[in-house]
Write a protein that holds these residues in place. Structure first.
Motif, PDB file in Angstrom:
ATOM      1  N   ASP A 150       8.243  15.197 -19.508  1.00 27.25           N
ATOM      2  CA  ASP A 150       8.884  13.956 -19.043  1.00 27.25           C
ATOM      3  C   ASP A 150       8.096  12.713 -19.439  1.00 27.25           C
ATOM      4  N   ASN A 151       7.140  12.850 -20.336  1.00 29.49           N
ATOM      5  CA  ASN A 151       6.215  11.743 -20.586  1.00 29.49           C
ATOM      6  C   ASN A 151       6.184  11.279 -22.032  1.00 29.49           C
ATOM      7  N   ASN A 152       7.269  11.403 -22.752  1.00 28.29           N
ATOM      8  CA  ASN A 152       7.382  10.876 -24.119  1.00 28.29           C
ATOM      9  C   ASN A 152       6.210  11.255 -25.025  1.00 28.29           C
ATOM     10  N   GLY A 153       5.792  12.504 -24.957  1.00 29.01           N
ATOM     11  CA  GLY A 153       4.725  12.971 -25.845  1.00 29.01           C
ATOM     12  C   GLY A 153       3.336  12.512 -25.473  1.00 29.01           C
ATOM     13  N   LYS A 154       3.148  11.988 -24.261  1.00 30.75           N
ATOM     14  CA  LYS A 154       1.829  11.501 -23.858  1.00 30.75           C
ATOM     15  C   LYS A 154       1.122  12.488 -22.928  1.00 30.75           C
ATOM     16  N   GLY A 155       1.479  13.756 -23.012  1.00 32.66           N
ATOM     17  CA  GLY A 155       0.794  14.783 -22.238  1.00 32.66           C
ATOM     18  C   GLY A 155       1.111  14.717 -20.758  1.00 32.66           C
ATOM     19  N   ASN A 156       0.420  15.550 -19.997  1.00 31.75           N
ATOM     20  CA  ASN A 156       0.522  15.562 -18.534  1.00 31.75           C
ATOM     21  C   ASN A 156      -0.338  14.418 -18.018  1.00 31.75           C
ATOM     22  N   ALA A 157       0.253  13.481 -17.304  1.00 32.99           N
ATOM     23  CA  ALA A 157      -0.479  12.262 -16.939  1.00 32.99           C
ATOM     24  C   ALA A 157      -0.492  12.016 -15.437  1.00 32.99           C
ATOM     25  N   TRP A 158      -1.693  11.818 -14.899  1.00 39.52           N
ATOM     26  CA  TRP A 158      -1.909  11.471 -13.488  1.00 39.52           C
ATOM     27  C   TRP A 158      -2.400  10.032 -13.436  1.00 39.52           C
ATOM     28  N   HIS A 159      -1.797   9.242 -12.530  1.00 38.72           N
ATOM     29  CA  HIS A 159      -2.182   7.840 -12.356  1.00 38.72           C
ATOM     30  C   HIS A 159      -2.288   7.542 -10.869  1.00 38.72           C
ATOM     31  N   LEU A 160      -3.358   6.878 -10.490  1.00 37.56           N
ATOM     32  CA  LEU A 160      -3.533   6.412  -9.115  1.00 37.56           C
ATOM     33  C   LEU A 160      -4.224   5.059  -9.186  1.00 37.56           C
ATOM     34  N   GLY A 161      -3.519   3.999  -8.771  1.00 36.99           N
ATOM     35  CA  GLY A 161      -4.054   2.640  -8.861  1.00 36.99           C
ATOM     36  C   GLY A 161      -4.468   2.093  -7.506  1.00 36.99           C
ATOM     37  N   PHE A 162      -5.514   1.263  -7.507  1.00 43.20           N
ATOM     38  CA  PHE A 162      -6.058   0.674  -6.290  1.00 43.20           C
ATOM     39  C   PHE A 162      -6.325  -0.813  -6.468  1.00 43.20           C
ATOM     40  N   VAL A 163      -6.271  -1.547  -5.358  1.00 37.46           N
ATOM     41  CA  VAL A 163      -6.889  -2.864  -5.270  1.00 37.46           C
ATOM     42  C   VAL A 163      -8.224  -2.606  -4.596  1.00 37.46           C
TER      43      VAL A 163
ATOM     44  N   SER B 211      -0.317   2.323  -6.383  1.00 40.96           N
ATOM     45  CA  SER B 211       0.616   3.053  -7.246  1.00 40.96           C
ATOM     46  C   SER B 211       0.110   4.469  -7.455  1.00 40.96           C
ATOM     47  N   VAL B 212       1.053   5.411  -7.538  1.00 38.01           N
ATOM     48  CA  VAL B 212       0.692   6.810  -7.753  1.00 38.01           C
ATOM     49  C   VAL B 212       1.816   7.491  -8.522  1.00 38.01           C
ATOM     50  N   SER B 213       1.451   8.312  -9.511  1.00 37.47           N
ATOM     51  CA  SER B 213       2.470   9.068 -10.241  1.00 37.47           C
ATOM     52  C   SER B 213       1.831  10.235 -10.981  1.00 37.47           C
ATOM     53  N   TYR B 214       2.618  11.273 -11.154  1.00 41.27           N
ATOM     54  CA  TYR B 214       2.242  12.389 -12.018  1.00 41.27           C
ATOM     55  C   TYR B 214       3.443  12.673 -12.900  1.00 41.27           C
ATOM     56  N   ARG B 215       3.221  12.685 -14.219  1.00 44.06           N
ATOM     57  CA  ARG B 215       4.304  12.967 -15.159  1.00 44.06           C
ATOM     58  C   ARG B 215       3.935  14.180 -15.990  1.00 44.06           C
TER      59      ARG B 215
ATOM     60  N   VAL C  66       0.838  -1.193   0.000  1.00 42.66           N
ATOM     61  CA  VAL C  66       0.000   0.000   0.000  1.00 42.66           C
ATOM     62  C   VAL C  66       0.878   1.250   0.000  1.00 42.66           C
ATOM     63  N   VAL C  67       0.486   2.251  -0.804  1.00 42.30           N
ATOM     64  CA  VAL C  67       1.214   3.519  -0.881  1.00 42.30           C
ATOM     65  C   VAL C  67       0.310   4.663  -0.421  1.00 42.30           C
ATOM     66  N   GLU C  68       0.932   5.711   0.067  1.00 39.47           N
ATOM     67  CA  GLU C  68       0.217   6.935   0.451  1.00 39.47           C
ATOM     68  C   GLU C  68       0.146   7.830  -0.787  1.00 39.47           C
ATOM     69  N   TYR C  69      -1.027   8.351  -1.108  1.00 43.06           N
ATOM     70  CA  TYR C  69      -1.175   9.136  -2.327  1.00 43.06           C
ATOM     71  C   TYR C  69      -1.596  10.580  -2.101  1.00 43.06           C
ATOM     72  N   LYS C  70      -1.997  10.961  -0.904  1.00 40.66           N
ATOM     73  CA  LYS C  70      -2.568  12.294  -0.688  1.00 40.66           C
ATOM     74  C   LYS C  70      -1.552  13.412  -0.912  1.00 40.66           C
ATOM     75  N   VAL C  71      -0.309  13.240  -0.497  1.00 35.97           N
ATOM     76  CA  VAL C  71       0.710  14.266  -0.706  1.00 35.97           C
ATOM     77  C   VAL C  71       1.007  14.401  -2.200  1.00 35.97           C
ATOM     78  N   ALA C  72       1.140  13.268  -2.888  1.00 36.56           N
ATOM     79  CA  ALA C  72       1.397  13.296  -4.339  1.00 36.56           C
ATOM     80  C   ALA C  72       0.247  13.966  -5.076  1.00 36.56           C
ATOM     81  N   ALA C  73      -0.991  13.702  -4.645  1.00 35.93           N
ATOM     82  CA  ALA C  73      -2.158  14.311  -5.292  1.00 35.93           C
ATOM     83  C   ALA C  73      -2.166  15.827  -5.078  1.00 35.93           C
ATOM     84  N   ALA C  74      -1.870  16.267  -3.856  1.00 35.67           N
ATOM     85  CA  ALA C  74      -1.851  17.704  -3.574  1.00 35.67           C
ATOM     86  C   ALA C  74      -0.788  18.407  -4.413  1.00 35.67           C
TER      87      ALA C  74
END
Length: 178
Positions: A86-99, A78-82, A46-54
């Motif tokens: 930095d995203n190989n031409g795939k725009g600004n990308a937000w990802h947050l994955g859950f089980v 999983s959590v990421s913002y690119r 499990v990862v913490e995502y609230k700081v990354a989201a803010a």
């Protein structure tokens, strides 16, 4: 005499090899005893995502969405913002994955690339599957070969809720987005 000597050396070589294998086996067995191996443990990290989201909300050129008030059985994995640069031409990308509570996978994917491009990246074989109302928005339902998605335009960006989770679980996730 020479023949006896050769036979003796052959037996010693085999005996030495067997003894060496036995010594290695004992070392491996002792190592196994002392290494932690909890077969009944939860394999989900499990990862913490609230700081990354803010942080991502301050940077994203679209209204970035993240859930608030999801039950504890929704575990972020999983959590990421690119940023676009930095995203190989795939725009600004937000990802947050859950089980999900049922053990399936659900993710929030947001980007400012065209909707069809985002769908093609995350839902193989995507086909329209009706609409759904959730979280005060009208979402397009999309069914793929192995995954499904709820899709909606959010300002200059597209939001996908996607994964192997049921449409009901994806709607629950949509309800929690702020």
């Amino acid at each position: 005499m020479a023949a006896d000597s050769k036979g003796m050396r052959g037996r010693q070589t085999v005996r030495d090899m067997v003894l060496s294998m036995l010594a290695v086996g004992i070392v491996v067995w002792v190592g196994y005893l002392f290494l932690p191996h909890d077969a009944n443990g939860d394999p989900v990290h499990v990862v913490e995502y609230k700081v990354a989201a803010a942080s991502a909300k301050r940077t994203a050129p679209y209204p970035l969405l993240s859930p608030e008030g999801l039950p504890d059985k929704w575990r972020a994995t999983s959590v990421s913002y690119r940023p676009a640069g930095d995203n190989n031409g795939k725009g600004n990308a937000w990802h947050l994955g859950f089980v999900t509570p049922s053990g399936q996978y659900a993710a929030i994917e947001q980007s400012d690339v065209p909707r069809e491009s985002l769908l093609a990246d995350h839902v193989t074989g995507a086909k329209p599957d009706g609409t759904a109302e959730a979280g005060g928005r009208a979402w397009d339902r999309v069914q793929g070969e192995k995954a499904r998605a709820l899709a909606v335009q959010t300002g200059p960006g597209t939001t996908l809720l996607t994964g192997t989770a049921s449409y009901e679980e994806l709607a629950e996730l949509a309800q929690a987005l702020k």
